[in-house]
Design an enzyme around this catalytic site. Sequence first.
Site, PDB file in Angstrom:
ATOM      1  N   GLU A  30       3.414   6.564  -7.776  1.00  0.00           N
ATOM      2  CA  GLU A  30       3.777   6.669  -9.255  1.00  0.00           C
ATOM      3  C   GLU A  30       4.484   5.019  -9.649  1.00  0.00           C
ATOM      4  O   GLU A  30       4.115   4.532 -10.668  1.00  0.00           O
ATOM      5  CB  GLU A  30       4.465   7.612  -9.767  1.00  0.00           C
ATOM      6  CG  GLU A  30       3.835   8.587 -11.055  1.00  0.00           C
ATOM      7  CD  GLU A  30       2.577   7.827 -11.734  1.00  0.00           C
ATOM      8  OE1 GLU A  30       2.787   7.328 -12.773  1.00  0.00           O
ATOM      9  OE2 GLU A  30       1.620   8.228 -11.089  1.00  0.00           O
ATOM     10  N   MET A  36      11.213   6.639  -6.181  1.00  0.00           N
ATOM     11  CA  MET A  36      10.173   6.680  -5.568  1.00  0.00           C
ATOM     12  C   MET A  36       9.995   5.337  -4.460  1.00  0.00           C
ATOM     13  O   MET A  36      10.506   4.502  -4.943  1.00  0.00           O
ATOM     14  CB  MET A  36       8.798   6.598  -6.675  1.00  0.00           C
ATOM     15  CG  MET A  36       8.814   8.138  -7.308  1.00  0.00           C
ATOM     16  SD  MET A  36       7.112   8.387  -8.025  1.00  0.00           S
ATOM     17  CE  MET A  36       7.251   9.492  -8.974  1.00  0.00           C
ATOM     18  N   GLN A  88      15.556  -7.920  -3.133  1.00  0.00           N
ATOM     19  CA  GLN A  88      14.198  -8.684  -2.997  1.00  0.00           C
ATOM     20  C   GLN A  88      13.829  -9.283  -4.291  1.00  0.00           C
ATOM     21  O   GLN A  88      13.241 -10.481  -4.439  1.00  0.00           O
ATOM     22  CB  GLN A  88      13.206  -7.729  -2.828  1.00  0.00           C
ATOM     23  CG  GLN A  88      11.840  -8.302  -2.906  1.00  0.00           C
ATOM     24  CD  GLN A  88      10.669  -7.198  -2.433  1.00  0.00           C
ATOM     25  OE1 GLN A  88      10.695  -7.067  -1.132  1.00  0.00           O
ATOM     26  NE2 GLN A  88      10.041  -6.478  -3.200  1.00  0.00           N
ATOM     27  N   GLY A 133       0.853  -1.037  -0.139  1.00  0.00           N
ATOM     28  CA  GLY A 133      -0.064   0.102   0.025  1.00  0.00           C
ATOM     29  C   GLY A 133       0.873   1.247  -0.085  1.00  0.00           C
ATOM     30  O   GLY A 133       2.122   1.094  -0.323  1.00  0.00           O
ATOM     31  N   ALA A 134       0.359   2.243   0.428  1.00  0.00           N
ATOM     32  CA  ALA A 134       0.939   3.592   0.342  1.00  0.00           C
ATOM     33  C   ALA A 134       1.379   3.890  -1.274  1.00  0.00           C
ATOM     34  O   ALA A 134       2.722   4.156  -1.479  1.00  0.00           O
ATOM     35  CB  ALA A 134       2.227   3.930   1.292  1.00  0.00           C
ATOM     36  N   HIS A 189       4.357   2.072  -8.042  1.00  0.00           N
ATOM     37  CA  HIS A 189       3.538   1.196  -8.158  1.00  0.00           C
ATOM     38  C   HIS A 189       2.891   1.116  -9.314  1.00  0.00           C
ATOM     39  O   HIS A 189       2.355   0.253  -9.876  1.00  0.00           O
ATOM     40  CB  HIS A 189       2.383   1.032  -6.822  1.00  0.00           C
ATOM     41  CG  HIS A 189       3.370   0.803  -5.484  1.00  0.00           C
ATOM     42  ND1 HIS A 189       3.416   2.015  -4.648  1.00  0.00           N
ATOM     43  CD2 HIS A 189       3.886  -0.105  -5.016  1.00  0.00           C
ATOM     44  CE1 HIS A 189       4.177   1.814  -3.642  1.00  0.00           C
ATOM     45  NE2 HIS A 189       4.295   0.549  -3.679  1.00  0.00           N
ATOM     46  N   ASP A 202      13.749  -2.347  -5.294  1.00  0.00           N
ATOM     47  CA  ASP A 202      14.275  -3.433  -4.307  1.00  0.00           C
ATOM     48  C   ASP A 202      14.926  -4.498  -5.125  1.00  0.00           C
ATOM     49  O   ASP A 202      14.382  -5.544  -5.260  1.00  0.00           O
ATOM     50  CB  ASP A 202      13.097  -3.903  -3.492  1.00  0.00           C
ATOM     51  CG  ASP A 202      12.305  -2.869  -2.752  1.00  0.00           C
ATOM     52  OD1 ASP A 202      13.093  -2.130  -1.797  1.00  0.00           O
ATOM     53  OD2 ASP A 202      11.179  -2.367  -2.954  1.00  0.00           O
TER      54      ASP A 202
HETATM   55  O1  PAF Z   1       8.033  -4.737  -2.020  1.00  0.00           O
HETATM   56  C1  PAF Z   1       7.125  -4.797  -1.195  1.00  0.00           C
HETATM   57  O2  PAF Z   1       6.257  -4.058  -1.373  1.00  0.00           O
HETATM   58  C2  PAF Z   1       6.979  -5.905  -0.270  1.00  0.00           C
HETATM   59  O3  PAF Z   1       8.240  -6.504   0.189  1.00  0.00           O
HETATM   60  C3  PAF Z   1       6.320  -7.306  -1.045  1.00  0.00           C
HETATM   61  C4  PAF Z   1       6.840  -7.817  -1.995  1.00  0.00           C
HETATM   62  C5  PAF Z   1       4.587  -6.792  -1.153  1.00  0.00           C
HETATM   63  C6  PAF Z   1       6.079  -8.240   0.165  1.00  0.00           C
HETATM   64  O4  PAF Z   1       5.433  -7.805   1.409  1.00  0.00           O
END
Ligand code: PAF
Length: 283
Positions: A41, A190, A159, A37-38, A43, A156
């Site tokens: 742009e 961002m 990740q 959430g939050a 996302h 990220d």
């Molecule tokens: O990147 C993120 O927003 C978070 O790490 C994710 C992938 C939604 C997992 O909670």
Amino acid sequence: MAHHRRAELLSDRAALRTRMAAWRESHQIVALVPTMGALHEGHLSLVRLVAARADRLLVSIFVNPAQFTPSEDFSAYPRTLEADREKLGTAVDAIYCPPVADIYPADFVTSISLEGPATTGLEDRFRPTHFKGVATVVAKLFLQTTPHLAVFGEKDFQQLCVIRQMVRDLELPVNVVAAPTIREVDGLAMSSRNVYLSEAERAVAPLIYHTLTQCAERLRQGDEASRVLAEGVAILEKSGFSVDYLEWRQADTLLPATTIEQPTRVLVAARIGATRLIDNIAV
Ligand code: PAF
């Protein structure tokens, strides 16, 4: 009054199950955009990136307690569901925002154990349980939502590598799509955490991107890596940052890079005031 059309809200596991069953039955290609959430742009760019590749777009919004370390901002993390819904408008078909108990029932004890890119001394050195929490929730979201595609931002980067490795190792039937980082006009990547920056901190924050750009340029020119990185750290620290790391790594394994013959990245994490920012770019 204008009627705002909005995506369907799936506020629990049962609602999700019903919706997914209907989509599967009609052979729809589903893309998942997992978020906390939050929305900004960045996302929305993830959504746009897969819009043409799927029949149905699903955004999940779940602030995952397991990926915050105790000293971090879990309870203060911005929760803006109404604004998020508004921003998504009808760009997606549905938003899945489960309660914590639908992801972690009271007796939940299982987690994904990671090595490889998850233990390369980058984020993991400063947030030791972070990727275990990320991988576990992402695996669970994949199993709950059974998407054909899922999108993750390059912002990220570690990740993204961790998730790709997990998907390969466990043969999760999901196609992972990487989305380029979206930046403010001055270069700042961002992030939902940018709202924490004071005016003065916001003014120096673009130096992170400029330092990355300079380091990448010098590495491409063949300058000695240890010197390039040390000078990058010095520039950031002179402007008030505390640098957790500034590293040159191979883009797939995240092991130290030594040549630009293969894809590499420069990755940084630096704190300014109470806010920790991360960023990375390709060399
Ligand atoms: O990147 C993120 O927003 C978070 O790490 C994710 C992938 C939604 C997992 O909670």
